[in-house]
Design an enzyme around this catalytic site. Sequence first.
Site, PDB file in Angstrom:
ATOM      1  N   GLU A 128       0.832  -1.205   0.000  1.00  0.00           N
ATOM      2  CA  GLU A 128       0.000   0.000   0.000  1.00  0.00           C
ATOM      3  C   GLU A 128       0.870   1.261   0.000  1.00  0.00           C
ATOM      4  OE1 GLU A 128      -2.922  -0.330  -0.821  1.00  0.00           O
ATOM      5  OE2 GLU A 128      -3.226  -2.443  -0.346  1.00  0.00           O
ATOM      6  N   ASP A 150       3.184  -4.567  -5.699  1.00  0.00           N
ATOM      7  CA  ASP A 150       3.612  -5.871  -5.181  1.00  0.00           C
ATOM      8  C   ASP A 150       5.128  -5.963  -5.110  1.00  0.00           C
ATOM      9  OD1 ASP A 150       1.198  -7.100  -4.644  1.00  0.00           O
ATOM     10  OD2 ASP A 150       1.094  -8.190  -6.538  1.00  0.00           O
TER      11      ASP A 150
END
Length: 628
Positions: free
Chosen positions: A477, A540
């Site tokens: 995030e 990611d």
Amino acid sequence: MIKDDLYEAVNGDWIKDAKIPDDKPATGGFNDLVDEIDKQMMDDFDAYAEGKQKSDDARFNEMIKLYKIAKKFDFRKKVGPKALKRVLSSVEELKSYDDYQGQWRNWVMYGLPSPVTFDIDADMKNATVYALFASSPSLILPDKSYYTPEKQQEHDQLLKLWTDMVTTLMDKLGYDKDNAAQIIQHAKDFDALLAPNVKSAEEAADYSKMYNPQTVAELAGATDQLDLASVIKRLVGTIPEKVIVTEPDYFKALDGILKDHFELFKDWATVNIIRDYASYLDDEMREINGRYGRALSGSKKPVSQRKFAYYLARDVFSQVAGDYYGKKYFGPEAKADVHQMVERMVAVYKKRLAKNDWLSKATREKAILKLDKLGIQVGYPDKIPAVYDQLKVDEGESLIANLNQINYVKSREMFGRWNKPVDRMRWEMSAATVNAYYHPFKNIIVFPAAILQAPFYSLKQTSSQNYGGIGAVIAHEISHAFDNNGALFDEYGNLNNWWTAEDSAHFKQLAQKMIKEFDGLPFAGQKVNGKLTVSENIADGGGLSCALEAAKEEDDFSASEFFINWATIWRMKATKQYEQLLLSIDVHAPQKLRANVQAENLADFYTAFDIQPGDKMYKAPKDRVNIW
């Protein structure tokens, strides 16, 4: 063997034995947690509904009232579709766009069909103030790509399933067969007019093309069929200086879509209203209304009546349900602990940025400033928005009447935010949701309580397991602040280029490498779209790399435990239909590829499992993509 396939080696036995619930399209790490939380919360809702438990929270009690009404399937069967027919009668009375114009504002407030979708969010160029956004309505099929010649077979199959479902619904509502067939055909014809002019999932994933401000006069010039300026004034109380148009091509085409097509529009609205409300009638109508969605996902059965009622009440009172879950099942101690973990990850990310060897000093300093200003929300909100105090449920009224009233109150509050200061820390996701997000317009990261449990996070897991789980999710995030979309926004959430030209060009080259790494990878009989998934893949990659660095600072670091838990959190067993649907519309790559490809990009993965050239998981150093 991990050398051949990390994901399969870690999850293979589980995948063999796992059973997909009949009412779900998938099971796995995220899904299993959802199932556990659903069970906990449904048991609690029943205890309150049956009077075994009592709450002093008036908002919580209103939610339980809605839950009780939603469970009254037998009562709704006796009453029949009167409430829906009252709504449909307002459509049948329409003779022209002028008639619709008179009702348009109320339709928007009640969530009824509109040729323009209006929304309120932070202004992308002045993120401290709420602005009005305008976009297109949804299509019948999952994405614009289903209307292309390449997907003609899927288009025809899905449209037939949808047509059969709506035909059955209209038959149950007492429509004449020929009349129903014409209404359905008109709805499909209007949908076909929309499809070429709306954004695909891939196009919508590019935030740089979202900000297209227009004056109300400019926007109103898009069509002579309806008065956009008038409805905007009625929604926000005045004429705004600008409206942020997210799909300019749609508005260029709007007049042609509407002109001479009133009957198509009217019948499109009729079908949409039937679809929106049918599940709130008896259980037979709910089952029929879910057939198309279940065919898309591969789910075998609708959710139980109990679960349907719980989902409905929980979603309407999302922050109330989340606050209850967070305080009961998570608590202030865990909230403080995870908040510290997030701060540690931010510190690691800062350190990595300071050492970054491809950013210039000016861009690097701005990136660190963005992290300094990053808002962190963990567990559950400190306060629930005041709108929940205004949501009242009348147990003497129908479910549809209650939902209409609630929609109106929520819409009034939303449009009332226009031009007011942005509440940056307002939660947009329930604390009972197994997910997390970064909001680029607000520069905040949010970690609801529901995701903060094993296998993502547990005091019983080693630090390496926790970093391979929740640590990587947290850093993922944070990485969104610097993905191809997040990088467009400054520390305040403004769309503002803070990169030097050279840094921006280099970043785009690296992003292109990530696109290329995933684009065309085979999965579920189809291929991954590297452009659609690039933002999540960048996040990611950055998240896993950053979490690994943090894990290595711990005394008990184990690279194998780190990567094994990383693969564990992505385990999923899904229907083929669902996997194929996600390939078309989901900005995330398939779970298996998320686990494997990002691990292959990190040198520690090779040393942890002695992976050598010739092994299936081996990727040459020149082909490994590392951005953050």
